[in-house]
Design a protein around this motif. Sequence first.
Motif, PDB file in Angstrom:
ATOM      1  N   VAL A   1     -17.844  -3.085   8.905  1.00 27.31           N
ATOM      2  CA  VAL A   1     -17.893  -4.534   9.085  1.00 27.31           C
ATOM      3  C   VAL A   1     -19.199  -4.935   9.767  1.00 27.31           C
ATOM      4  CG1 VAL A   1     -16.825  -6.483  10.285  1.00 27.31           C
ATOM      5  CG2 VAL A   1     -15.407  -4.844   9.054  1.00 27.31           C
ATOM      6  N   ASP A   2     -19.606  -4.167  10.761  1.00 29.56           N
ATOM      7  CA  ASP A   2     -20.830  -4.479  11.494  1.00 29.56           C
ATOM      8  C   ASP A   2     -22.074  -4.413  10.612  1.00 29.56           C
ATOM      9  OD1 ASP A   2     -19.333  -4.855  13.768  1.00 29.56           O
ATOM     10  OD2 ASP A   2     -19.786  -2.882  14.619  1.00 29.56           O
ATOM     11  N   SER A   3     -22.033  -3.589   9.567  1.00 29.65           N
ATOM     12  CA  SER A   3     -23.220  -3.420   8.719  1.00 29.65           C
ATOM     13  C   SER A   3     -23.018  -3.948   7.302  1.00 29.65           C
ATOM     14  CB  SER A   3     -23.603  -1.938   8.660  1.00 29.65           C
ATOM     15  OG  SER A   3     -22.580  -1.187   8.033  1.00 29.65           O
ATOM     16  N   ARG A   4     -22.046  -4.828   7.108  1.00 30.55           N
ATOM     17  CA  ARG A   4     -21.716  -5.241   5.739  1.00 30.55           C
ATOM     18  C   ARG A   4     -22.846  -5.969   5.033  1.00 30.55           C
ATOM     19  NH1 ARG A   4     -17.133  -8.681   8.156  1.00 30.55           N
ATOM     20  NH2 ARG A   4     -18.315 -10.397   9.019  1.00 30.55           N
ATOM     21  N   GLN A   5     -23.577  -6.839   5.729  1.00 25.90           N
ATOM     22  CA  GLN A   5     -24.668  -7.548   5.053  1.00 25.90           C
ATOM     23  C   GLN A   5     -25.779  -6.584   4.658  1.00 25.90           C
ATOM     24  OE1 GLN A   5     -24.612 -10.963   4.156  1.00 25.90           O
ATOM     25  NE2 GLN A   5     -26.176 -10.086   2.824  1.00 25.90           N
ATOM     26  N   ALA A   6     -26.116  -5.658   5.527  1.00 21.84           N
ATOM     27  CA  ALA A   6     -27.135  -4.659   5.193  1.00 21.84           C
ATOM     28  C   ALA A   6     -26.685  -3.794   4.022  1.00 21.84           C
ATOM     29  CB  ALA A   6     -27.443  -3.782   6.409  1.00 21.84           C
ATOM     30  N   ARG A   7     -25.391  -3.452   3.975  1.00 21.30           N
ATOM     31  CA  ARG A   7     -24.856  -2.669   2.860  1.00 21.30           C
ATOM     32  C   ARG A   7     -24.946  -3.458   1.550  1.00 21.30           C
ATOM     33  NH1 ARG A   7     -21.200   1.655   4.096  1.00 21.30           N
ATOM     34  NH2 ARG A   7     -21.174   2.050   6.324  1.00 21.30           N
ATOM     35  N   ALA A   8     -24.566  -4.734   1.587  1.00 26.49           N
ATOM     36  CA  ALA A   8     -24.636  -5.568   0.387  1.00 26.49           C
ATOM     37  C   ALA A   8     -26.084  -5.723  -0.080  1.00 26.49           C
ATOM     38  CB  ALA A   8     -24.015  -6.933   0.637  1.00 26.49           C
ATOM     39  N   ASP A   9     -26.987  -5.960   0.862  1.00 26.25           N
ATOM     40  CA  ASP A   9     -28.406  -6.107   0.517  1.00 26.25           C
ATOM     41  C   ASP A   9     -28.964  -4.816  -0.079  1.00 26.25           C
ATOM     42  OD1 ASP A   9     -28.304  -8.701   1.473  1.00 26.25           O
ATOM     43  OD2 ASP A   9     -29.235  -8.201   3.407  1.00 26.25           O
ATOM     44  N   GLY A  10     -28.590  -3.670   0.496  1.00 29.67           N
ATOM     45  CA  GLY A  10     -29.069  -2.383  -0.008  1.00 29.67           C
ATOM     46  C   GLY A  10     -28.563  -2.089  -1.409  1.00 29.67           C
TER      47      GLY A  10
ATOM     48  N   GLY B   1     -25.267  -9.941  -8.573  1.00 33.06           N
ATOM     49  CA  GLY B   1     -24.704 -10.265  -7.272  1.00 33.06           C
ATOM     50  C   GLY B   1     -23.803  -9.137  -6.816  1.00 33.06           C
ATOM     51  N   VAL B   2     -23.756  -8.893  -5.509  1.00 32.77           N
ATOM     52  CA  VAL B   2     -22.903  -7.843  -4.939  1.00 32.77           C
ATOM     53  C   VAL B   2     -22.005  -8.491  -3.889  1.00 32.77           C
ATOM     54  CG1 VAL B   2     -22.848  -5.710  -3.592  1.00 32.77           C
ATOM     55  CG2 VAL B   2     -24.604  -6.022  -5.338  1.00 32.77           C
ATOM     56  N   PHE B   3     -20.707  -8.237  -4.006  1.00 34.13           N
ATOM     57  CA  PHE B   3     -19.715  -8.771  -3.077  1.00 34.13           C
ATOM     58  C   PHE B   3     -18.976  -7.604  -2.442  1.00 34.13           C
ATOM     59  CE2 PHE B   3     -15.296 -10.235  -2.355  1.00 34.13           C
ATOM     60  CZ  PHE B   3     -15.556 -11.209  -1.411  1.00 34.13           C
ATOM     61  N   LEU B   4     -19.052  -7.492  -1.118  1.00 34.70           N
ATOM     62  CA  LEU B   4     -18.337  -6.437  -0.400  1.00 34.70           C
ATOM     63  C   LEU B   4     -17.075  -7.020   0.206  1.00 34.70           C
ATOM     64  CD1 LEU B   4     -21.116  -4.552   1.577  1.00 34.70           C
ATOM     65  CD2 LEU B   4     -20.154  -3.992  -0.635  1.00 34.70           C
ATOM     66  N   GLN B   5     -15.988  -6.313   0.041  1.00 39.17           N
ATOM     67  CA  GLN B   5     -14.710  -6.765   0.586  1.00 39.17           C
ATOM     68  C   GLN B   5     -14.089  -5.615   1.371  1.00 39.17           C
ATOM     69  OE1 GLN B   5     -11.936  -7.896  -2.448  1.00 39.17           O
ATOM     70  NE2 GLN B   5     -10.653  -8.995  -1.035  1.00 39.17           N
ATOM     71  N   PHE B   6     -13.749  -5.881   2.610  1.00 37.90           N
ATOM     72  CA  PHE B   6     -13.132  -4.873   3.476  1.00 37.90           C
ATOM     73  C   PHE B   6     -11.755  -5.354   3.918  1.00 37.90           C
ATOM     74  CE2 PHE B   6     -17.738  -4.320   4.241  1.00 37.90           C
ATOM     75  CZ  PHE B   6     -17.868  -3.043   3.739  1.00 37.90           C
ATOM     76  N   PRO B   7     -10.769  -5.224   3.068  1.00 43.44           N
ATOM     77  CA  PRO B   7      -9.443  -5.701   3.442  1.00 43.44           C
ATOM     78  C   PRO B   7      -8.741  -4.741   4.397  1.00 43.44           C
ATOM     79  CG  PRO B   7      -9.328  -4.665   1.315  1.00 43.44           C
ATOM     80  CD  PRO B   7     -10.782  -4.650   1.734  1.00 43.44           C
ATOM     81  N   VAL B   8      -7.874  -5.287   5.161  1.00 45.99           N
ATOM     82  CA  VAL B   8      -6.946  -4.463   5.927  1.00 45.99           C
ATOM     83  C   VAL B   8      -5.731  -4.314   5.032  1.00 45.99           C
ATOM     84  CG1 VAL B   8      -5.562  -4.275   8.012  1.00 45.99           C
ATOM     85  CG2 VAL B   8      -7.833  -5.335   8.109  1.00 45.99           C
ATOM     86  N   ALA B   9      -5.505  -3.125   4.550  1.00 50.48           N
ATOM     87  CA  ALA B   9      -4.479  -2.931   3.525  1.00 50.48           C
ATOM     88  C   ALA B   9      -3.754  -1.603   3.717  1.00 50.48           C
ATOM     89  CB  ALA B   9      -5.121  -2.969   2.148  1.00 50.48           C
ATOM     90  N   ALA B  10      -2.734  -1.413   2.919  1.00 54.80           N
ATOM     91  CA  ALA B  10      -2.007  -0.150   2.906  1.00 54.80           C
ATOM     92  C   ALA B  10      -1.858   0.284   1.455  1.00 54.80           C
ATOM     93  CB  ALA B  10      -0.636  -0.314   3.553  1.00 54.80           C
ATOM     94  N   TRP B  11      -1.715   1.585   1.245  1.00 52.12           N
ATOM     95  CA  TRP B  11      -1.583   2.114  -0.105  1.00 52.12           C
ATOM     96  C   TRP B  11      -0.588   3.245  -0.086  1.00 52.12           C
ATOM     97  CZ3 TRP B  11      -3.278   0.981  -4.927  1.00 52.12           C
ATOM     98  CH2 TRP B  11      -3.161   1.966  -5.891  1.00 52.12           C
ATOM     99  N   SER B  12       0.271   3.266  -1.076  1.00 53.71           N
ATOM    100  CA  SER B  12       1.229   4.362  -1.238  1.00 53.71           C
ATOM    101  C   SER B  12       1.253   4.743  -2.691  1.00 53.71           C
ATOM    102  CB  SER B  12       2.619   3.922  -0.768  1.00 53.71           C
ATOM    103  OG  SER B  12       3.523   4.970  -0.919  1.00 53.71           O
ATOM    104  N   GLU B  13       1.283   6.025  -2.968  1.00 55.51           N
ATOM    105  CA  GLU B  13       1.262   6.485  -4.342  1.00 55.51           C
ATOM    106  C   GLU B  13       2.116   7.727  -4.486  1.00 55.51           C
ATOM    107  OE1 GLU B  13      -2.057   8.406  -7.229  1.00 55.51           O
ATOM    108  OE2 GLU B  13      -2.638   6.632  -6.132  1.00 55.51           O
ATOM    109  N   GLY B  14       2.646   7.921  -5.669  1.00 55.49           N
ATOM    110  CA  GLY B  14       3.353   9.162  -5.881  1.00 55.49           C
ATOM    111  C   GLY B  14       4.584   8.963  -6.604  1.00 55.49           C
TER     112      GLY B  14
END
Length: 67
Positions: free
Chosen positions: A31-40, A54-67
């Motif tokens: 999160v702290d480096s998201r703009q630099a990551r998008a620019d890079g 265009g580049v869009f970075l999304q960092f959701p707070v999420a959960a995942w279950s599989e199986g």
Amino acid sequence: MDLRFRKRGEWDAGGLDIVIEVRSKWTASRVDSRQARADGLHEAIADVVDHDVGVFLQFPVAAWSEG
């Protein structure tokens, strides 16, 4: 990494030829480096394609279950 391609939908806006959405796990450092990551990412991709990009970075707070 998953790559998904889709046609422009009726709710998509803007005149870009290519929009890249990056979804990643949330961490404080990302999160702290998201703009630099998008620019890079944008700079690296724009160097190899001859389109408006265009580049869009999304960092959701999420959960995942599989199986």
